[in-house]
Design a protein around this motif. Sequence first.
Motif, PDB file in Angstrom:
ATOM      1  N   HIS A   1     -25.869 -18.880  -6.060  1.00  8.27           N
ATOM      2  CA  HIS A   1     -24.160 -19.081  -6.143  1.00  8.27           C
ATOM      3  C   HIS A   1     -23.339 -17.787  -5.842  1.00  8.27           C
ATOM      4  O   HIS A   1     -22.242 -18.058  -5.612  1.00  8.27           O
ATOM      5  N   TYR A   2     -23.848 -16.669  -6.232  1.00  9.48           N
ATOM      6  CA  TYR A   2     -23.003 -15.591  -6.134  1.00  9.48           C
ATOM      7  C   TYR A   2     -22.786 -15.152  -4.543  1.00  9.48           C
ATOM      8  O   TYR A   2     -22.189 -14.127  -4.441  1.00  9.48           O
ATOM      9  N   LEU A   3     -23.408 -15.685  -3.725  1.00  8.28           N
ATOM     10  CA  LEU A   3     -23.126 -15.255  -2.409  1.00  8.28           C
ATOM     11  C   LEU A   3     -21.874 -16.171  -1.758  1.00  8.28           C
ATOM     12  O   LEU A   3     -22.015 -17.369  -1.785  1.00  8.28           O
ATOM     13  N   PRO A   4     -20.762 -15.272  -1.296  1.00 11.25           N
ATOM     14  CA  PRO A   4     -19.803 -16.301  -0.549  1.00 11.25           C
ATOM     15  C   PRO A   4     -20.173 -16.954   0.185  1.00 11.25           C
ATOM     16  O   PRO A   4     -21.134 -16.476   1.365  1.00 11.25           O
TER      17      PRO A   4
END
Lengths: 283, 274
Positions: free
Chosen positions: A271-274
């Motif tokens: 989820h932390y990857l744009p």
Amino acid sequence: MSNEADTTTRTRLPLRVFSARAVWQSGTSAPAASLALAVLVLIAWQYLPPMFGVPKYIIPRVSDLWNEMIRMWLQENLLRHFISTASMSILGFVLGGLLGAVAGYALGLLPTWEKVLSPYILALQIAPKVAFAPLFILWFGYNAWPKLIVTVLVVFFPILVNVLQAMRIMDRDLINLARAYNMSKTKIFLKVMLPYSMPNLLAGLRIGATLAVIGITVGELVGGEIGLGYLISFGQGQANTSMVFDAIGLLTVIGVIMYWAVTSVENRILHYLPRAVGAQRSP
Amino acid sequence: MFLYEQDLPVPSAKSNVLRFLDVARRFPGRTAGAPPFTAVRDLSFEVNESEFVSIVGPSGCGKSTLLNMIAGLDHPSEGTVSLHGVEVVGPNSSVGFMLQKDLLLPWRTVLHNVEFGLEARNMEPGARRERALKELKRCRITGFADRFPYQISGGQRQRAALARTLAIDPDVVLLDEPFSALDAQTKIVLQKSFAGTIANAGLTTLLITHDLSEAVAMSDRILVMSDGPGRIVDEIEVGLPDRDNPIARLATPRASEIVKHLFHALHIDNRLDA
């Protein structure tokens, strides 16, 4: 090599194309269009082949497929075959994934070993693993082992290669930062290397999930008395084209479900990857 | 605030925190038989308690080597590097370093990134969190504690990196071009913010930079390094007030004088080496 290396970049083509279209059409019309297309194809499938005089044993109609599915359910113990293939695929995927990841991290941490082993890894990676199936039957007999081993082998390599790639391109400065903080090697691995490699590991697992079904199917085709692959070869022997089509359809269902499961885990973990398209979709 | 014995200051004659004594670092030649490559040589300097020292020099003058030796990631071929009179022999938790790259872990929130350095120690999670929050407050990014690195700007990321660096209570802070990847305006704002934080905390700081006016604006003393191999060719006492306000400092005539002097010093050196 290149085939699997390419997939390490986080391109999820089907999803991305889908999302891009969704944005383009500005709304939820894309799923509706997909559904309409499916209905259209099914109708064409039902009525076009008889119109052109194509016999049933070449292309069975949709209604034939449906009838055959019900017959298989009632008379051929379809559920047993389906569960066997599904569970063996999952088992092979999990085992192959675990072994591939462990081997990838081990070789990533031991560069000397990686150099020594890399030509063999490359050779094994290129070798068509499914071709080993008859060999494994010779060795282990007509039981679950041959198909399971083939599947483990098929799943193993893309995951190994992806993890190894992540370990190679690791940001040395991040490792140095952790070292400068006096972090132990175990902690550096758990807190930096492992999460850093997560996108690659998951990309490998995504490929592995689809390959697992192929591995099991080949194993069942070559020699077995259970599973959807067995039903395919049985149906072929009886010139029962509907049976073959149905089994292929169910195999695809298993593959899609496994792929979807990995993708949803991936989306949750990463989820932390744009994501460019995703960001546009949720303002 | 001293959590560990190794963090306790050892009284030394001149109260210098960091000391280089005749340090040289050579690397083996690229090919077998090639002469070794000397990155730095004859390096002797000291950084005193609460002092802000900048090192300026052309790229390739061996500044990374210098930083790695202080952080204990690399060892000098000759001479000694010592912190509080104790020779640096390996990584130790009394040095905090920060690079041009923020090196934030993308899978962690800002708060958890600040906690990262503390996780090497056996610290209570509650105490760790409290410590990190205090540092976020000091670096003025409390509002972004729960954001992920991709959700904040470059300047905010560097602030978070500073908070992480300060969270371990370092005896000396090493800043390796921390502002060079930022746009001009963010750079000025961040320089002021960093200068304030560092001055208030009384931190001993070593800044490595290409930017001459940045060196003048922020430091007490400037060391000029030359390249091939790196050595110190000049030392300037800045002697300006308002160390916590770089913008005010740069407006003074003395500041432009020093910048001019530095420009000269580096320019001449380049010509000799060319």
